[in-house]
Design a protein around this motif. Structure first.
Motif, short mmCIF file in Angstrom:
data_model
loop_
_atom_site.label_atom_id
_atom_site.label_comp_id
_atom_site.label_asym_id
_atom_site.label_seq_id
_atom_site.Cartn_x
_atom_site.Cartn_y
_atom_site.Cartn_z
N SER A 20 0.84 -1.39 -0.08
CA SER A 20 -0.07 0.13 0.06
C SER A 20 0.70 1.31 -0.17
O SER A 20 0.53 2.20 -0.70
CB SER A 20 -0.77 0.15 1.36
OG SER A 20 -1.84 -0.83 1.07
N LYS A 23 2.36 1.60 -3.47
CA LYS A 23 1.03 2.17 -4.28
C LYS A 23 0.81 3.58 -4.20
O LYS A 23 0.94 4.26 -5.04
CB LYS A 23 -0.03 1.20 -4.07
CG LYS A 23 -1.25 2.07 -4.60
CD LYS A 23 -2.33 1.10 -4.29
CE LYS A 23 -2.89 1.05 -2.81
NZ LYS A 23 -4.01 0.12 -2.72
N LEU A 25 3.43 5.97 -3.20
CA LEU A 25 4.43 6.30 -3.99
C LEU A 25 4.24 6.70 -5.40
O LEU A 25 4.44 7.58 -5.98
CB LEU A 25 5.68 5.63 -3.69
CG LEU A 25 6.36 5.70 -1.98
CD1 LEU A 25 7.44 4.75 -2.13
CD2 LEU A 25 6.60 6.91 -1.46
N LYS A 27 1.30 6.72 -6.89
CA LYS A 27 0.46 7.53 -7.40
C LYS A 27 0.92 8.93 -7.17
O LYS A 27 0.62 9.78 -7.88
CB LYS A 27 -0.84 7.47 -6.47
CG LYS A 27 -1.75 6.17 -6.64
CD LYS A 27 -2.83 6.45 -5.55
CE LYS A 27 -3.75 4.94 -5.73
NZ LYS A 27 -4.84 4.97 -4.59
N GLN A 28 1.81 9.23 -6.00
CA GLN A 28 2.17 10.70 -6.07
C GLN A 28 3.11 11.12 -7.11
O GLN A 28 3.20 12.17 -7.56
CB GLN A 28 3.03 10.67 -4.67
CG GLN A 28 2.06 10.73 -3.56
CD GLN A 28 2.90 10.96 -2.04
OE1 GLN A 28 4.08 10.78 -1.94
NE2 GLN A 28 2.02 11.11 -0.96
N LEU A 29 3.84 9.84 -7.88
CA LEU A 29 4.84 10.34 -8.86
C LEU A 29 3.76 10.57 -10.28
O LEU A 29 4.52 10.48 -11.26
CB LEU A 29 5.77 9.30 -9.12
CG LEU A 29 6.83 9.44 -7.83
CD1 LEU A 29 7.70 8.03 -8.13
CD2 LEU A 29 7.39 10.48 -7.64
N ASN A 30 2.58 10.25 -10.09
CA ASN A 30 1.77 10.13 -11.34
C ASN A 30 1.94 9.15 -12.39
O ASN A 30 2.28 9.41 -13.53
CB ASN A 30 1.75 11.76 -12.11
CG ASN A 30 0.76 11.94 -13.06
OD1 ASN A 30 -0.31 11.49 -12.80
ND2 ASN A 30 0.85 12.96 -13.90
N VAL A 31 2.17 7.95 -11.89
CA VAL A 31 2.64 6.73 -12.82
C VAL A 31 1.54 6.42 -13.39
O VAL A 31 0.52 6.55 -12.70
CB VAL A 31 3.38 5.67 -12.01
CG1 VAL A 31 3.45 4.34 -12.69
CG2 VAL A 31 4.89 6.39 -11.36
N MET A 33 -1.48 4.42 -14.34
CA MET A 33 -2.45 3.43 -13.66
C MET A 33 -2.23 2.15 -13.88
O MET A 33 -2.12 1.31 -13.05
CB MET A 33 -3.93 3.85 -13.73
CG MET A 33 -4.62 4.73 -12.84
SD MET A 33 -3.65 5.07 -11.32
CE MET A 33 -3.99 3.59 -10.32
N LYS A 37 -1.00 -0.80 -11.06
CA LYS A 37 -1.69 -1.90 -10.93
C LYS A 37 -0.79 -3.01 -10.86
O LYS A 37 -0.86 -3.87 -9.82
CB LYS A 37 -2.98 -2.32 -11.86
CG LYS A 37 -4.33 -1.28 -11.47
CD LYS A 37 -5.39 -1.69 -12.58
CE LYS A 37 -6.44 -0.95 -12.14
NZ LYS A 37 -7.61 -0.91 -13.49
N VAL A 40 1.79 -3.22 -7.97
CA VAL A 40 0.94 -3.59 -6.63
C VAL A 40 0.54 -5.09 -6.71
O VAL A 40 0.85 -5.65 -5.48
CB VAL A 40 -0.21 -2.57 -6.39
CG1 VAL A 40 -0.72 -3.07 -5.09
CG2 VAL A 40 0.25 -1.17 -6.18
N LEU A 136 9.10 2.35 -15.96
CA LEU A 136 7.79 3.47 -15.61
C LEU A 136 7.64 4.20 -17.08
O LEU A 136 6.55 4.84 -17.06
CB LEU A 136 8.21 4.54 -14.41
CG LEU A 136 8.63 3.97 -13.17
CD1 LEU A 136 8.66 5.14 -12.04
CD2 LEU A 136 7.44 2.92 -12.86
#
Ligand code: SF4
Ligand code: SF4
Ligand code: SF4
Lengths: 137, 458
Positions: A20, A23, A25, A27-31, A33, A37, A40, A136
């Motif tokens: 979690s 995940k 991190l 999201k914060q990097l705008n990777v 989706m 997924k 994670v 990424l």
């Protein structure tokens, strides 16, 4: 950037915590989706594996704009035959673990399926190191 | 900076009333609130209209905007779209017939229960699940606060949302069409929804995955409750009331649709119902990790006890649930009333039309988690957040005006706050003579407002 999370063997109530966090991190990097997924799912499977099989472990996360590398290193019984463990359906998890819905033998193949790169090494009686790499870009 | 405003918000913060107590900031599940100048400030795009802050505010500084009631008289045909939870607001001795009568007396020419929309929806949902079964779990779009929560906090799950209209929209589409077919002109029809929550208002004003709404206005349920209840207390027992059918009009399962398990109990396969937004968040975290992914259907509701716990309801949510369950049981035991069959048949004849219009567009992710659009910048900011976190005490006292130390660190990284906002840092800096006590007082005043520090000179 480097992050570390420790995993406690046998403690399923905390299994998934590190995944979690990772995940969050991403999201914060705008990777993307889709990448989040897959990362994670792979990471969670790997984390649960450590909880199920090892005494303790550490997750080391290194990330930059190109890739994320997640290394799970555990102290535990190790995997005697990695090729066999990579086959779908194979599991050494105890029946108690299986009852909880973990350890159905989906672990390693599922991780491999989701990861861009997966490397595993193990020493019987010592422990296992699993490295998941995600690109990424 | 976020320039685009994604969402309409029904909640308004009244600065002149706000006492800067920070209760709202501390309960907000999406960390959408900060305190600045002694007042609560909202980050629009983070807010999901769950109403937690509204409940927490001790002085009523947060209000839910509503349309002026007199607007209904702009229309010749004035339809009250009522959710069944309205019926659950009143004590036992108030009959459904009375409630309906008062609504007529207030000026509505028609009353229609939104749950009638569920009979078409239920079939459509099952069909949708068959077609999209591989995308497990499919998530209901019934609660607009949950839909927004998924957009902003769990953007990866927007694909799992069932892209069908909620019962309210289906009911509105049906009833408008029916009136038109009976000879009314569309512009003479005014559809007003009696809402139990702010999220539904926001959804009507800026529909998720849709451009327009068949609904012309919203009226808050507590407003209607007060009107109806006053009228009853004043002894109106029916003599002035117009004729309305004195029968239940909904099927038992329709009556319960908006309560917890109302949907999940109707869906095939493995389904689960979860209410209250923090429970929902906890559960979605797991789902996002891929845990228990073999659930077929998820009913998620932002309020405790689902819509019975909506912020604009007046009745106790547990009594409301009990009352509606009793009602449903009563209907189940009696033969289905005649009026109901009429609605049933009529809706049946519109099923084709309704099914054509039942889909909504893809719901887009509106992630508010990212530190920056650009990954390189985001990474720099993430490093900054880490460095700042190493300095902050991790006590989450909120005295900086941000809800947690981590939120402050992010605010700083995004240029919205200063490290000296932290009271611990202030003390540290004072000791090192980097900051004098006067400046540190100024900082606190900037966050919490002059008034909090009284008139004492320092
Ligand atoms: S409505 Fe909910 S999300 Fe919006 S500010 Fe209030 S508590 Fe936060
Ligand atoms: S709860 Fe929020 S809006 Fe209400 S008075 Fe306190 S700070 Fe102001
Ligand atoms: S549960 Fe019902 S009342 Fe509460 S926010 Fe969702 S739709 Fe509104």
């Amino acid at each position: 950037m480097h992050f570390e999370y420790s995993i406690e063997g046998g403690n399923f109530s905390r299994a998934g915590y590190a995944s979690s966090e990772i995940k969050k991190l991403l999201k914060q990097l705008n990777v993307d989706m889709g990448i989040i997924k897959r990362t994670v799912v792979a990471c969670y499977e790997a984390e649960v594996n450590v909880v199920a099989h090892a005494y303790s472990g550490t997750i080391y996360v290194d990330l930059n704009t190109d890739l994320i590398r997640i290394r799970l290193q555990d102290e535990g019984p190790g995997i005697p035959d990695i090729d066999q463990a990579m086959q779908e359906g194979f599991s050494t998890a105890s029946s108690k673990v299986r009852e909880m819905g973990f350890g159905a033998g989906m672990g390693l193949p599922n991780i491999k399926k989701n990861a861009d790169k997966m490397e595993i090494s193990s020493e019987v009686g010592k422990g296992t190191t699993l490295e998941i790499t995600m690109f990424l870009q | 900076m976020m320039a685009v405003k994604y969402f309409h918000h029904a909640l308004k913060f009244r600065k002149e009333v706000c006492i800067g107590c920070s209760h709202c900031m501390n309960v907000c599940p999406t960390q959408a609130i900060r305190i600045h100048g002694g007042k609560a400030e909202l980050t629009d795009n983070r807010c999901v209209d769950c109403g937690k802050c509204y409940r927490a505010c001790p002085v009523g500084a947060i209000i839910v905007e509503q349309d002026d009631f007199s607007r209904i008289f702009e229309f010749e045909h004035r339809v009250a779209l009522i959710p069944n939870v309205l019926m659950g607001q009143f004590p036992e001795q108030v009959s459904i017939n009375q409630i309906r009568s008062v609504l007529h007396e207030l000026g509505f020419t028609h009353i229609f229960e939104v749950e009638h929309g569920t009979r078409v929806l239920e079939g459509a949902m099952k069909q949708y699940m068959e077609q999209h079964g591989r995308k497990k779990p499919l998530i209901s779009t019934f609660c607009p606060a949950v839909v927004r929560l998924i957009q902003v906090r769990f953007p990866g799950l927007t694909d799992n949302l069932i892209l069908l209209k909620p019962p309210l929209d289906i009911a509105a589409t049906y009833f408008r069409k029916k009136l038109i077919d009976e000879g009314a002109k569309s512009k003479e029809i005014g559809m007003f929804y009696i809402t139990p929550c702010a999220a539904k208002i926001a959804a009507v004003k800026s529909p998720v995955g849709d451009d327009t709404s068949d609904i012309d206005g919203v009226i808050n349920m507590d407003f209607i409750f007060n009107k109806v209840y006053t009228s009853m207390k004043q002894g109106h027992k029916g003599k002035n009331f117009c004729q309305v059918p004195s029968l239940y009009t909904l099927q038992p399962e329709e009556m319960l649709w908006s309560l917890t398990e109302g949907e999940s109990s109707r869906m095939p396969g493995r389904s689960l119902a979860i209410d209250e937004i923090n429970n929902v968040i906890e559960f979605l975290e797991k789902i996002e990790n891929g845990e228990n992914a073999d659930i077929d259907f998820l009913e998620l509701r932002a309020c405790d006890q689902s819509c019975a716990g909506g912020i604009l309801t007046s009745g106790n949510r547990f009594f409301t649930v009990e009352r509606l369950r009793n009602q449903a049981r009563e209907v189940e035991m009696e033969n289905l009333p005649h009026y109901h069959q009429e609605v049933d048949e009529s809706m049946e004849s519109y099923r084709g039309f309704l099914m054509e219009n039942i889909g909504v567009k893809k719901v887009l992710p509106r992630s508010m988690e990212k530190l920056d659009e650009d990954m390189k910048q985001a990474l720099l900011k993430m490093q900054m957040v880490r460095d700042i976190m190493a300095l902050l005490p991790s006590v989450d006292c909120g005295l900086c005006g941000s809800p947690t130390c981590n939120a402050l660190a992010q605010d700083i990284a995004q240029g919205r706050a200063e490290i000296t906002h932290c009271i611990f840092i202030q003390k540290k800096y004072e000791q090192k003579d980097w900051l004098n006590s006067k400046d540190s007082m100024e900082i606190l005043k900037e966050i919490w407002g002059e008034e909090k520090f009284g008139s004492q000179k320092n």
